[in-house]
Motif scaffolding. Structure first.
Motif: not given
Ligand code: A2P
Length: 272
Positions: A33-35, A130-133, A158-162, A196-199, A205-209, A236-244
């Motif tokens: 329902d999100r992608l 990459s994360t998500g889209t 590729h890391t996603c929530r589920d 995955t990070t939520r399911e 785990g997040r890719i950073t970890r 990926g998202s702004m916060s993901m980009l910053k951290d990676v």
């Molecule tokens: P998390 O579930 O811990 O937030 P979204 O769908 O919100 O864009 O997230 C896609 C994936 O990116 C999720 O697995 C999410 O983990 C992860 N993510 C979000 N923020 C960061 C970040 N700052 N560094 C690494 N991964 C992130």
């Protein structure tokens, strides 16, 4: 019939803006329902470099809303593919998610972007994080023979929530490996690594970890990231980009651009 009628009505009501391609939706696939992903016809004159993005809109207003979308198809493909998030109140994706084959999608003529092979200096391995889209530009690049001319090994993460959100990437990898055209190039050289990070799944785990604790490399049995041998593309998202970005900079990678190629490049995954 109905779709053709709908399209005609749309075209009559709202003129196609100057300098914009009006293309036909060829297929749509909803993952969650999100992608969702969709493919549109490709104008003959449209050229792009794998990894770039283009502005997309719908012919539903006098001044349609345009948003940046990474092109997910490779530059040799006859159609153009996109992988999109559905934002319930997003100015574009709230409507875009309703498209069906035969509908019209608007696409501006010029593509651009930083996730291009020319922005990286030569090396052995290319990591696409990459994360998500954010996997979309890499969907283009892993199907481009030039990627395999420039790098010996490609690691796509590729890391996603589920787990359901990983399906597009899993299909993409299977297709790239089995494709009659590029299957030979990808064999043994393209690695797909997802988490995955939520399911709860076997790999979490997040890719950073997973980079920091070394699990990415031990799982794959490969050497850790090294600026001497590797290049990195991040989307990926702004916060993901910053951290990676912070992480790879701490490992000694320098950011590249068209004018000055370097060790890594960054592009945000666009939403709206
Ligand atoms: P998390 O579930 O811990 O937030 P979204 O769908 O919100 O864009 O997230 C896609 C994936 O990116 C999720 O697995 C999410 O983990 C992860 N993510 C979000 N923020 C960061 C970040 N700052 N560094 C690494 N991964 C992130």
């Amino acid at each position: 019939m109905q779709t053709a009628l709908k399209q005609e009505t749309e075209t009559r009501q709202f003129a196609i803006p100057a300098g914009v391609h009006a293309e036909t939706v060829v297929s749509v696939k909803h993952y969650t329902d999100r992608l969702f992903s969709f493919r549109i016809s490709r104008p003959q004159s449209f050229r792009f470099r794998s990894g770039e993005f283009v502005m997309i809109g719908l012919p539903n207003a006098d001044k349609p809303v345009f948003r940046a979308f990474s092109i997910a198809s490779p530059n040799w493909d006859e159609e153009i593919e996109f992988f999109s998030i559905k934002v319930p109140d997003g100015p574009l994706t709230s409507e875009l998610q309703k498209i069906v084959p035969g509908d019209t999608v608007l696409m501006r003529q010029k593509s651009t972007g930083t996730l291009v092979l020319d922005a990286l200096t030569p090396a052995k391995r290319l990591f696409m994080i990459s994360t998500g889209t954010g996997i979309a530009p890499f969907a283009s690049l892993i199907r481009d023979p030039e990627t395999y001319e420039k790098f010996e090994q490609i690691v796509l993460t590729h890391t996603c929530r589920d787990h359901a959100e990983l399906a597009y990437g899993e299909e993409l990898y299977a297709q790239a490996v089995n494709d009659p055209l590029i299957g030979e190039l990808t064999a043994g050289r393209l690695i797909h690594y997802s988490s995955t990070t939520r399911e709860i799944t076997p790999r979490m785990g997040r890719i950073t970890r997973l980079i920091e604790n070394g699990r990415l490399f031990t799982d794959l049995g490969i050497e850790p990231l090294n600026p001497e041998t590797d290049r990195v593309m991040i989307c990926g998202s702004m916060s993901m980009l910053k951290d990676v970005k912070t992480l790879v900079e701490s490992l000694g990678f320098d950011e590249g651009s068209h004018s000055q190629p370097g060790g890594f490049v960054v592009e945000r995954a666009f939403v709206g």
